[in-house]
Scaffold this motif. Structure first.
Motif, PDB file in Angstrom:
ATOM      1  N   ARG A 122       0.683  -1.449   0.161  1.00  0.00           N
ATOM      2  CA  ARG A 122       0.017  -0.162  -0.355  1.00  0.00           C
ATOM      3  C   ARG A 122       0.881   1.064   0.165  1.00  0.00           C
ATOM      4  O   ARG A 122       0.561   2.284   0.687  1.00  0.00           O
ATOM      5  CB  ARG A 122      -0.867  -0.028   1.184  1.00  0.00           C
ATOM      6  N   MET A 123       2.117   1.356  -0.990  1.00  0.00           N
ATOM      7  CA  MET A 123       2.848   2.355  -1.361  1.00  0.00           C
ATOM      8  C   MET A 123       3.538   2.184  -2.175  1.00  0.00           C
ATOM      9  O   MET A 123       4.000   1.024  -2.785  1.00  0.00           O
ATOM     10  CB  MET A 123       4.021   2.398   0.941  1.00  0.00           C
ATOM     11  N   ILE A 124       2.947   3.777  -2.668  1.00  0.00           N
ATOM     12  CA  ILE A 124       3.684   3.762  -4.032  1.00  0.00           C
ATOM     13  C   ILE A 124       4.757   4.951  -4.359  1.00  0.00           C
ATOM     14  O   ILE A 124       4.811   6.128  -3.771  1.00  0.00           O
ATOM     15  CB  ILE A 124       2.969   3.395  -5.264  1.00  0.00           C
ATOM     16  N   ASN A 125       5.765   4.562  -5.801  1.00  0.00           N
ATOM     17  CA  ASN A 125       6.503   4.991  -5.922  1.00  0.00           C
ATOM     18  C   ASN A 125       6.611   5.256  -7.326  1.00  0.00           C
ATOM     19  O   ASN A 125       6.584   4.696  -7.841  1.00  0.00           O
ATOM     20  CB  ASN A 125       7.618   5.513  -5.206  1.00  0.00           C
ATOM     21  N   ILE A 126       6.878   6.842  -8.055  1.00  0.00           N
ATOM     22  CA  ILE A 126       7.234   7.235  -9.085  1.00  0.00           C
ATOM     23  C   ILE A 126       9.035   7.433  -9.165  1.00  0.00           C
ATOM     24  O   ILE A 126       9.513   7.910  -9.007  1.00  0.00           O
ATOM     25  CB  ILE A 126       6.517   8.302  -9.913  1.00  0.00           C
ATOM     26  N   HIS A 127       9.501   7.077 -10.506  1.00  0.00           N
ATOM     27  CA  HIS A 127      11.193   6.703 -10.751  1.00  0.00           C
ATOM     28  C   HIS A 127      11.295   6.982 -12.189  1.00  0.00           C
ATOM     29  O   HIS A 127      10.465   6.463 -12.852  1.00  0.00           O
ATOM     30  CB  HIS A 127      11.484   5.994 -10.404  1.00  0.00           C
ATOM     31  N   PRO A 128      12.178   7.930 -12.458  1.00  0.00           N
ATOM     32  CA  PRO A 128      12.176   8.795 -13.606  1.00  0.00           C
ATOM     33  C   PRO A 128      13.341   7.695 -14.062  1.00  0.00           C
ATOM     34  O   PRO A 128      14.142   8.281 -15.228  1.00  0.00           O
ATOM     35  CB  PRO A 128      13.177  10.176 -13.569  1.00  0.00           C
ATOM     36  N   SER A 129      13.064   7.043 -14.731  1.00  0.00           N
ATOM     37  CA  SER A 129      13.798   5.522 -15.997  1.00  0.00           C
ATOM     38  C   SER A 129      13.384   4.669 -15.925  1.00  0.00           C
ATOM     39  O   SER A 129      12.073   4.635 -15.078  1.00  0.00           O
ATOM     40  CB  SER A 129      15.303   5.252 -14.623  1.00  0.00           C
ATOM     41  N   LEU A 130      13.134   3.965 -16.695  1.00  0.00           N
ATOM     42  CA  LEU A 130      12.670   2.380 -16.973  1.00  0.00           C
ATOM     43  C   LEU A 130      13.492   1.270 -16.414  1.00  0.00           C
ATOM     44  O   LEU A 130      14.670   0.568 -16.724  1.00  0.00           O
ATOM     45  CB  LEU A 130      12.563   1.619 -18.791  1.00  0.00           C
ATOM     46  N   LEU A 131      12.810   0.844 -15.387  1.00  0.00           N
ATOM     47  CA  LEU A 131      13.636   0.429 -14.210  1.00  0.00           C
ATOM     48  C   LEU A 131      13.277  -1.336 -14.903  1.00  0.00           C
ATOM     49  O   LEU A 131      12.526  -1.565 -15.920  1.00  0.00           O
ATOM     50  CB  LEU A 131      12.789   0.432 -12.756  1.00  0.00           C
ATOM     51  N   PRO A 132      14.393  -2.066 -14.645  1.00  0.00           N
ATOM     52  CA  PRO A 132      15.117  -1.930 -13.338  1.00  0.00           C
ATOM     53  C   PRO A 132      15.858  -1.061 -13.774  1.00  0.00           C
ATOM     54  O   PRO A 132      17.350  -0.958 -13.636  1.00  0.00           O
ATOM     55  CB  PRO A 132      15.916  -3.279 -13.802  1.00  0.00           C
ATOM     56  N   LYS A 133      16.075  -0.498 -15.482  1.00  0.00           N
ATOM     57  CA  LYS A 133      17.700   0.323 -15.375  1.00  0.00           C
ATOM     58  C   LYS A 133      17.477   1.742 -14.459  1.00  0.00           C
ATOM     59  O   LYS A 133      16.668   2.154 -14.086  1.00  0.00           O
ATOM     60  CB  LYS A 133      17.656   0.921 -17.063  1.00  0.00           C
ATOM     61  N   TYR A 134      19.032   2.128 -14.164  1.00  0.00           N
ATOM     62  CA  TYR A 134      19.148   3.261 -13.452  1.00  0.00           C
ATOM     63  C   TYR A 134      18.449   3.239 -11.817  1.00  0.00           C
ATOM     64  O   TYR A 134      17.824   4.610 -12.758  1.00  0.00           O
ATOM     65  CB  TYR A 134      18.931   4.736 -14.515  1.00  0.00           C
ATOM     66  N   ARG A 135      18.237   3.042 -11.649  1.00  0.00           N
ATOM     67  CA  ARG A 135      18.228   3.356 -10.605  1.00  0.00           C
ATOM     68  C   ARG A 135      19.199   4.162  -9.513  1.00  0.00           C
ATOM     69  O   ARG A 135      20.052   4.537  -9.693  1.00  0.00           O
ATOM     70  CB  ARG A 135      18.204   2.344  -9.032  1.00  0.00           C
ATOM     71  N   GLY A 136      18.379   4.592  -8.177  1.00  0.00           N
ATOM     72  CA  GLY A 136      18.927   5.954  -8.053  1.00  0.00           C
ATOM     73  C   GLY A 136      19.330   7.048  -8.950  1.00  0.00           C
ATOM     74  O   GLY A 136      17.538   7.492  -9.310  1.00  0.00           O
ATOM     75  N   LEU A 137      20.121   8.388  -8.648  1.00  0.00           N
ATOM     76  CA  LEU A 137      20.037   9.511  -9.199  1.00  0.00           C
ATOM     77  C   LEU A 137      20.507   9.686 -10.487  1.00  0.00           C
ATOM     78  O   LEU A 137      20.696   8.542 -11.033  1.00  0.00           O
ATOM     79  CB  LEU A 137      20.670  10.855  -7.941  1.00  0.00           C
TER      80      LEU A 137
END
Length: 215
Positions: A106-121
């Motif tokens: 019940r917790m979601i996030n948005i990340h600016p990459s096509l995961l699993p590529k480029y985790r982090g900053l």
């Protein structure tokens, strides 16, 4: 008659553009933002929430002796609102395992990459440096593995030779504002859930990359 079916709390650290997208699309979906919480007192997203008459709370991580103490205070404040979903919208804190487990599924996030590529900053520059022809953004459930939870939806964009980290950031953000409210809506409409570290949408198991939208 109340048309809302789910209360959500949004966590932010900065400008809050994804928060604004969630606010703007709130009337069209079955969710209600009951609070916005920031770890930074000067986060512009707090003003966005106040303009929409959404309660805000600041829990400044710098006022705590360690990560566990901050996360416990954050958890207590979230739970006061009794949300069914916690939405990370540019919340720039690495969360402790105990905190993440408390909100499993019940917790979601948005990340600016096509995961699993480029985790982090610094994802946009890393895409350019690698010479990739595609980039995008990913909404995923949060697990103890950083940026490693099961993927719900991805928006895929093309990378041109003219693109810079700045232009990619702008393109990706446009897509974030489309897919994040969509993912929240799926969850609030009881269509989306996480089971055994996998995503199910309308009872169907999603592929590892989730639902992909190409532009």
């Amino acid at each position: 008659m109340d048309t809302f079916s789910m209360d959500i709390v949004v966590l932010i650290s900065g400008n809050g553009s994804n928060l604004q997208a969630l606010i703007d699309q709130q009337p069209d979906h079955h969710y209600r933002i009951v609070a916005v919480i920031s770890n930074k007192p000067d986060a512009y997203g707090l003003q966005r929430a106040q303009q929409a008459n959404i309660p805000t709370k600041v829990i400044d991580h710098q006022q705590f002796t360690d990560r566990n103490a901050f996360d416990q205070a954050l958890q207590n404040n979230i739970d006061n609102f009794q949300p069914e979903l916690v939405v990370l919208a540019g919340f720039m804190r690495i969360l402790t395992d105990n905190f993440v487990r408390h909100y499993t599924g019940r917790m979601i996030n948005i990340h600016p990459s096509l995961l699993p590529k480029y985790r982090g900053l610094h994802t946009h520059q890393r895409v350019i440096d690698a010479g990739d022809t595609e980039h995008g953004t990913t909404v995923h459930f949060v697990t103890e593995e950083l940026d490693g939870g099961p993927i719900i939806i991805q928006a895929v964009i093309s990378v041109t030779k003219e693109d810079t980290a700045t232009t990619l950031a702008q393109k990706v953000q446009q897509q974030e504002h489309i897919i994040y409210p969509k993912a929240v809506a799926w969850f609030s409409e009881r269509k989306l859930k996480m089971e055994h570290n996998k995503c199910l949408l309308d009872g169907e198991l999603l592929p590892p990359q989730g639902v992909q939208i190409r532009h």
